[in-house]
Write a protein that holds these residues in place. Structure first.
Motif, PDB file in Angstrom:
ATOM      1  N   HIS A  13       0.833  -1.205   0.000  1.00 24.96           N
ATOM      2  CA  HIS A  13       0.000   0.000   0.000  1.00 24.96           C
ATOM      3  C   HIS A  13       0.870   1.259   0.000  1.00 24.96           C
ATOM      4  N   ASP A  14       1.931   1.227   0.790  1.00 19.48           N
ATOM      5  CA  ASP A  14       2.820   2.397   0.864  1.00 19.48           C
ATOM      6  C   ASP A  14       3.494   2.679  -0.481  1.00 19.48           C
ATOM      7  N   LYS A  46       0.899   4.120  -2.990  1.00 13.81           N
ATOM      8  CA  LYS A  46       0.605   5.535  -2.710  1.00 13.81           C
ATOM      9  C   LYS A  46       1.749   6.420  -3.188  1.00 13.81           C
ATOM     10  N   ALA A  47       2.973   5.991  -2.909  1.00 20.29           N
ATOM     11  CA  ALA A  47       4.148   6.760  -3.327  1.00 20.29           C
ATOM     12  C   ALA A  47       4.270   6.808  -4.848  1.00 20.29           C
ATOM     13  N   LYS A 102       1.750   6.601  -7.097  1.00 19.55           N
ATOM     14  CA  LYS A 102       0.723   7.506  -7.611  1.00 19.55           C
ATOM     15  C   LYS A 102       1.136   8.967  -7.386  1.00 19.55           C
ATOM     16  N   LYS A 103       1.709   9.247  -6.234  1.00 21.04           N
ATOM     17  CA  LYS A 103       2.167  10.605  -5.926  1.00 21.04           C
ATOM     18  C   LYS A 103       3.310  11.007  -6.855  1.00 21.04           C
ATOM     19  N   GLU A 106      -3.119  12.159 -13.088  1.00 26.37           N
ATOM     20  CA  GLU A 106      -3.593  11.157 -12.137  1.00 26.37           C
ATOM     21  C   GLU A 106      -4.236   9.993 -12.868  1.00 26.37           C
ATOM     22  N   TYR A 138      -5.670  -3.418  -5.826  1.00 22.46           N
ATOM     23  CA  TYR A 138      -5.590  -2.250  -6.699  1.00 22.46           C
ATOM     24  C   TYR A 138      -6.855  -1.400  -6.632  1.00 22.46           C
ATOM     25  N   SER A 158      -8.463  -0.813  -4.012  1.00 20.54           N
ATOM     26  CA  SER A 158      -8.307   0.004  -2.801  1.00 20.54           C
ATOM     27  C   SER A 158      -7.455   1.252  -3.059  1.00 20.54           C
ATOM     28  N   HIS A 159      -6.789   1.292  -4.224  1.00 16.38           N
ATOM     29  CA  HIS A 159      -5.980   2.449  -4.618  1.00 16.38           C
ATOM     30  C   HIS A 159      -6.604   3.213  -5.783  1.00 16.38           C
ATOM     31  N   THR A 177      -7.091   4.027 -13.212  1.00 10.76           N
ATOM     32  CA  THR A 177      -7.609   4.860 -12.127  1.00 10.76           C
ATOM     33  C   THR A 177      -8.909   5.494 -12.577  1.00 10.76           C
TER      34      THR A 177
END
Length: 146
Positions: free
Chosen positions: A90-91, A94-95, A97-98, A107, A121, A123-124, A145
């Motif tokens: 998950h970390d 997130k990183a 996508k950022k 995005e 996926y 969940s993201h 996304t």
């Protein structure tokens, strides 16, 4: 876990060795999948690297829109088996996508997910598109996304 984002030219030889070793350990050995991991695309990727106590334990590679898909792309999502219980997948997502938002100003992201990871996926913010297909003998589905 500490996360760094680097272009290929910024990687040290040790980092390159270690990320290739992690990818091979998981995708080739653990998943018993013989495929050409070193595909020439690493040179154009943004590498998102998660380290713990100096060891790479999580990783993705990301691409600008138009390189891999018309959208930005995330691939080679991997976490060392012994470290998965800590939520590093998950970390690193997130990183990633950022990093795509910061470096490529978008995005809109597409990836090719192993089907057993659809909920991860989702969940993201990714949703399946199209039909399931085999990639290197493993069931996958495209996700984007939303």
């Amino acid at each position: 876990m500490e996360i760094t984002v680097k272009n290929f030219s910024e990687l040290t030889t040790i980092e390159l060795h270690d990320l290739l070793q992690l990818r091979s350990e998981v995708f080739v050995v653990e998943q018993k999948c013989v495929y050409q991991d070193i595909d020439g695309k690493d040179l154009n990727a943004l590498h998102v690297i998660g380290t713990k106590e100096g060891k790479i334990v999580a990783y993705t590679r990301c691409f600008k829109p138009g390189y891999y898909f018309s959208e930005a792309a995330i691939g080679r999502v991997v976490v060392l088996e012994s470290e998965r219980k800590f939520g590093y997948g998950h970390d690193i997502m997130k990183a990633s996508k950022k990093a795509i938002k910061n470096r490529f100003a978008t995005e809109s992201i597409k990836l090719s997910a192993q089907t057993y990871l659809i909920k991860f996926y989702q969940s993201h913010g990714f949703e399946p598109i199209g039909e399931e297909y085999l990639e290197d003998g493993i069931p996958h589905i495209a996700m984007i996304t939303t």
